[in-house]
Motif scaffolding. Structure first.
Motif, PDB file in Angstrom:
ATOM      1  N   VAL A 289       0.845  -1.205   0.000  1.00  0.00           N
ATOM      2  CA  VAL A 289       0.000   0.000   0.000  1.00  0.00           C
ATOM      3  C   VAL A 289       0.876   1.249   0.000  1.00  0.00           C
ATOM      4  CG1 VAL A 289      -1.646   1.340   1.360  1.00  0.00           C
ATOM      5  CG2 VAL A 289      -1.993  -1.122   1.050  1.00  0.00           C
ATOM      6  N   LYS A 290       1.932   1.243   0.812  1.00  0.00           N
ATOM      7  CA  LYS A 290       2.829   2.397   0.875  1.00  0.00           C
ATOM      8  C   LYS A 290       3.454   2.678  -0.490  1.00  0.00           C
ATOM      9  CE  LYS A 290       7.033   4.114   3.147  1.00  0.00           C
ATOM     10  NZ  LYS A 290       8.056   3.861   4.198  1.00  0.00           N
ATOM     11  N   TYR A 291       3.851   1.628  -1.190  1.00  0.00           N
ATOM     12  CA  TYR A 291       4.541   1.786  -2.474  1.00  0.00           C
ATOM     13  C   TYR A 291       3.625   1.463  -3.660  1.00  0.00           C
ATOM     14  CZ  TYR A 291       8.986   2.413  -0.088  1.00  0.00           C
ATOM     15  OH  TYR A 291      10.009   2.913   0.680  1.00  0.00           O
ATOM     16  N   ARG A 292       2.330   1.669  -3.468  1.00  0.00           N
ATOM     17  CA  ARG A 292       1.360   1.268  -4.488  1.00  0.00           C
ATOM     18  C   ARG A 292       1.530   2.007  -5.812  1.00  0.00           C
ATOM     19  NH1 ARG A 292      -1.041   4.355  -0.663  1.00  0.00           N
ATOM     20  NH2 ARG A 292      -2.390   6.109  -1.252  1.00  0.00           N
ATOM     21  N   HIS A 293       2.176   3.161  -5.794  1.00  0.00           N
ATOM     22  CA  HIS A 293       2.353   3.903  -7.039  1.00  0.00           C
ATOM     23  C   HIS A 293       3.627   3.521  -7.783  1.00  0.00           C
ATOM     24  CE1 HIS A 293      -1.104   6.253  -6.046  1.00  0.00           C
ATOM     25  NE2 HIS A 293      -0.548   6.747  -4.958  1.00  0.00           N
ATOM     26  N   VAL A 294       4.480   2.697  -7.158  1.00  0.00           N
ATOM     27  CA  VAL A 294       5.744   2.357  -7.816  1.00  0.00           C
ATOM     28  C   VAL A 294       6.018   0.858  -7.895  1.00  0.00           C
ATOM     29  CG1 VAL A 294       6.814   4.554  -7.180  1.00  0.00           C
ATOM     30  CG2 VAL A 294       7.124   2.559  -5.692  1.00  0.00           C
ATOM     31  N   VAL A 295       5.213   0.026  -7.234  1.00  0.00           N
ATOM     32  CA  VAL A 295       5.487  -1.407  -7.232  1.00  0.00           C
ATOM     33  C   VAL A 295       4.978  -2.093  -8.493  1.00  0.00           C
ATOM     34  CG1 VAL A 295       3.362  -2.153  -6.056  1.00  0.00           C
ATOM     35  CG2 VAL A 295       5.489  -3.480  -5.786  1.00  0.00           C
ATOM     36  N   PHE A 296       3.994  -1.520  -9.148  1.00  0.00           N
ATOM     37  CA  PHE A 296       3.453  -2.125 -10.365  1.00  0.00           C
ATOM     38  C   PHE A 296       4.231  -1.635 -11.588  1.00  0.00           C
ATOM     39  CE2 PHE A 296      -0.195  -1.588  -7.395  1.00  0.00           C
ATOM     40  CZ  PHE A 296      -0.266  -2.907  -7.007  1.00  0.00           C
ATOM     41  N   TYR A 297       3.900  -2.171 -12.745  1.00  0.00           N
ATOM     42  CA  TYR A 297       4.654  -1.830 -13.950  1.00  0.00           C
ATOM     43  C   TYR A 297       4.654  -0.327 -14.199  1.00  0.00           C
ATOM     44  CZ  TYR A 297       6.221  -1.658 -18.776  1.00  0.00           C
ATOM     45  OH  TYR A 297       6.912  -1.358 -19.925  1.00  0.00           O
TER      46      TYR A 297
END
Length: 328
Positions: A289-297
Motif C-alpha cells: 500500500v505504501k509503495y502502491r504507485h511504484v510497485v506495479f509496472y
C-alpha cells in the motif's frame, strides 16, 4: 568521471553464427559515440562464431576477442568479461539484438552521477515485425526491481558498480547477472531510465531469455479476476517456494552497504516475503500500500492502485506459480 568517459562494450557470445551476430556487431560499430573498446567473450562456441569475431577484430583494432576454455554459463561469462573492461563506463550487449546508432551517446549524456542508466528496448521477430510490447513508462526503483528487473542489454553501468557487488552468494547461482546489477544499483537509489527505445530485441525460440507469451497478463478485469482466484486457490502450495525464492534475495541485499530509505524498506519487503504467517502477510500488504504507485509496472492513481495493492499478495502467487510447477 571525465567529460568524455571511455566506454567499453561487453558482448558475450555462444553459438551466435546463425543468430544475427554480424548485424549486432555492425550496429555497435555504427555508434555515434567513440568507443574505447569492444570486448567479445565467447563461451566455448562450437559453430562459426569465433571465425566471425576474428574477422571483425582483424578490421577493427579495438575489438578484443576473448575465449573461455570451457563453457562457463551466462553469469560467469558476463561478469568476467565486464571485470576485464578498462573503460569508465560499461555497456552490455547480447549477441542477437540491434542498437540505435545514438544508444551509447544518449546513455552517456543521461547517466550523470548514477551507477546505472537503462534505456528501453522493443522486441521484434524476424523481418523487423514488432511483437507484444507495453509502451507505457515503467516504474524504475528497488521495490519494483525486487519483482521485475531491467534487461542487461539496456544497461550502461559505471565500473564502480562491480566493486559494490558482494562476494559469492546463492543469488549468483539462481538468477541472471542483470537482476544482480539492477538490485545493487537500485539499493543505492542510483539508477536513471531513458524513456527511449534504443535497443531492438530479437525474439526467437532459441534465445536464452525466450519465454512463451501469457495472454492472462494482458490487462483486463476478467484476467485480473482469474489471477486473484488462482492466487487464492494455490496460496498454500506456492508460498513455501516464494519464501525460499525471496530469502535468497534478502541474503544478497543484506550484504550490501547501502544507506538509503528505499533500501531499508526493500529489506522489510523481502523479510515479509520470506516469513510465514498472518503477521508477515499484513506487513507485506502495508508495504504494498505504501509503495502502491511504484510497485506495479506503471504508475496508477487511487483507488485503482490501492485495490491492486491490497490484492497484490495473491496476484503474486500467480506470478510465481512456476516455482512450484517446476518442482512437480
Amino acid at each position: 568521471m571525465p567529460d568524455n568517459p571511455k566506454v567499453s562494450v561487453v558482448l558475450c557470445t555462444y553459438n551466435g553464427e546463425k543468430h544475427h551476430l554480424r548485424e549486432q556487431l555492425d550496429s555497435i560499430l555504427r555508434q555515434t559515440y567513440p568507443l574505447h573498446e569492444i570486448i567479445v567473450q565467447d563461451d566455448h562456441s562450437t559453430d562459426g562464431t569465433l571465425a566471425i569475431l576474428h574477422e571483425y577484430a582483424a578490421r577493427c583494432p579495438y575489438i578484443k576477442v576473448q575465449t573461455n576454455q570451457g563453457a562457463q554459463g551466462v553469469n560467469p561469462n558476463f561478469f568476467s568479461a565486464m571485470r576485464s573492461a578498462s573503460g569508465d563506463l560499461i555497456a552490455i550487449s547480447d549477441q542477437d539484438d540491434l542498437w540505435e546508432a545514438t544508444k551509447i551517446a544518449e546513455q552517456v549524456a543521461a547517466i550523470g552521477d548514477k551507477l546505472l542508466c537503462a534505456c528501453r528496448s522493443e522486441p521484434f521477430v524476424e523481418g523487423g515485425v514488432a511483437v507484444q510490447f507495453d509502451r507505457r513508462l515503467p516504474n524504475f526503483n528497488l521495490i519494483r526491481a525486487l519483482y521485475a528487473s531491467t534487461a542487461g542489454h539496456c544497461m550502461l553501468i559505471r565500473r564502480e558498480l562491480l566493486d559494490k557487488l558482494p562476494g559469492d552468494c546463492v543469488l549468483y547461482h539462481r538468477t541472471c547477472y542483470d537482476v544482480i546489477l539492477a538490485l545493487t544499483a537500485a539499493a543505492y537509489d542510483s539508477m536513471v531510465l531513458i524513456d527511449r527505445i534504443l535497443v531492438h530485441q530479437r525474439r526467437y525460440a532459441g534465445a536464452t531469455t525466450f519465454s512463451d507469451y501469457d495472454k492472462r497478463r494482458v490487462r483486463s478485469s476478467s484476467n485480473a479476476l482469474h489471477i486473484v482466484l488462482e492466487g487464492l486457490r494455490r496460496y498454500r502450495e506456492v508460498k513455501p517456494y516464494m519464501r525460499e525464492h525471496f530469502s535468497v534475495r534478502l541474503d544478497f541485499l543484506r550484504r550490501l552497504s547501502a544507506d538509503t530509505p528505499i533500501y531499508a524498506d526493500g529489506l522489510r519487503v523481502l523479510e515479509a516475503e520470506s516469513t510465514k504467517g498472518l503477521c508477515a502477510l499484513l506487513r507485506l500488504t502495508r508495504l504494498y500500500v505504501k509503495y502502491r504507485h511504484v510497485v506495479f509496472y506503471t504508475y496508477e492513481k487511487d483507488p485503482s492502485a490501492l485495490v491492486r495493492a491490497l490484492l497484490h499478495p495473491f496476484m503474486q502467487v500467480y506470478n510465481y506459480s512456476y516455482l512450484a510447477d517446476k518442482r512437480k
